[in-house]
Design a protein around this motif. Structure first.
Motif, short mmCIF file in Angstrom:
data_model
loop_
_atom_site.label_atom_id
_atom_site.label_comp_id
_atom_site.label_asym_id
_atom_site.label_seq_id
_atom_site.Cartn_x
_atom_site.Cartn_y
_atom_site.Cartn_z
N ASP A 18 -42.60 42.31 64.18
CA ASP A 18 -42.38 41.64 62.90
C ASP A 18 -42.01 42.63 61.79
OD1 ASP A 18 -42.95 39.33 64.22
OD2 ASP A 18 -44.97 39.12 63.42
N SER A 129 -46.66 36.29 58.76
CA SER A 129 -46.09 34.96 59.03
C SER A 129 -47.21 33.94 59.14
CB SER A 129 -45.30 35.00 60.34
OG SER A 129 -44.95 33.69 60.73
N LEU A 165 -40.49 36.53 57.06
CA LEU A 165 -40.88 35.83 58.30
C LEU A 165 -41.90 34.73 58.04
CD1 LEU A 165 -41.41 38.90 60.68
CD2 LEU A 165 -39.28 37.83 59.94
N THR A 173 -37.87 34.47 64.63
CA THR A 173 -37.92 35.90 64.30
C THR A 173 -37.02 36.68 65.25
OG1 THR A 173 -40.16 35.65 63.44
CG2 THR A 173 -39.48 37.88 64.00
#
Ligand code: ZN
Length: 232
Positions: A18, A129, A165, A173
């Motif tokens: 991420d 996220s 995100l 993603t």
């Protein structure tokens, strides 16, 4: 969100899927990107090495900050306590995963803001996220928005915390990484696995399962799209 393509941004970079995707996202939106990685007593110190090499490869200025006290602040965290095994199952309803480090993003983002201010940077990017948030309360949008207000009051600056995100699923993603042209870099070079294995990881811990499920969903969506195109 008012992006400043000629400005600077600070990315909190862990070396995972991420945050690395967020580093490339920031490179698309800001002229100068600086990455900050924290060494906080995590078992898998390899992620710090990966963060450094990913930043170097991308031509991003990289800094590492030591927060050795964070892991010792609260007991029972399997990410920082060598005596605890990382659970391979999802936690029972109402319980946090054993990998939860209380206050981690509160510390990271607060320190990132002070670090950024010192360099004249007001845009901070984090890969949290809410969609697939694994039960961590400090990955939620309400927390990030609240902290943004608090930091601006505390430091008397106008920081903007970007969370590209926040509302994306893991599949989305992966799609973002593909759109940024770094799908293979993210797939093979980042570390998300709770057992410390980079790339596709161990394949069976909760982080690997979430990552692989998202990847397969994204690949299937591309295959279906191509099939439909052929039928048309
Ligand atoms: Zn794993």
């Amino acid at each position: 969100m008012n992006l400043q393509p000629d400005g600077s941004a600070l990315v909190v970079l862990s070396g995972g899927q991420d945050s690395t995707t967020c580093m490339y996202w920031a490179m698309r939106h800001f002229r100068r990107v600086v990455a900050l990685t924290f060494r906080y007593g995590q078992k898998h110190a390899l992620e710090v090495d990966l963060a450094r090499s990913l930043a170097a490869e991308a031509g991003v200025e990289w800094h590492c900050m030591e927060l050795p006290f964070l892991g010792g602040l609260s007991g029972g965290c399997s990410l920082t306590d060598p005596s605890l095994a990382i659970e391979q199952e999802s936690p029972a309803p109402g319980h946090y995963p054993s990998t939860f480090v209380p206050g981690r993003n509160l510390f990271f983002l607060s320190i990132a803001a002070v670090f950024a201010r010192d360099r004249g940077i007001h845009d901070i990017v984090t890969g949290v996220s809410q969609t697939d948030f694994s039960g961590y309360p400090d990955c939620r949008d309400a927390f990030v928005k609240s902290l943004g207000v608090t930091l601006n009051l505390a430091i008397d600056e106008q920081f903007r915390i970007h969370t590209p995100l926040m509302w994306l699923s893991k599949a989305q993603t992966w799609q973002l990484a593909d759109e940024l042209g770094v799908l293979e870099t993210i797939r093979t070079r980042t570390l998300t696995c709770y057992n410390g294995i980079p790339g596709d990881g161990c394949g069976h811990c909760p982080a690997c399962l979430l990552r692989r499920k998202g990847y397969e969903e994204y690949r299937n969506s591309i295959d279906n799209h191509l099939k439909n195109k052929c039928i048309e």
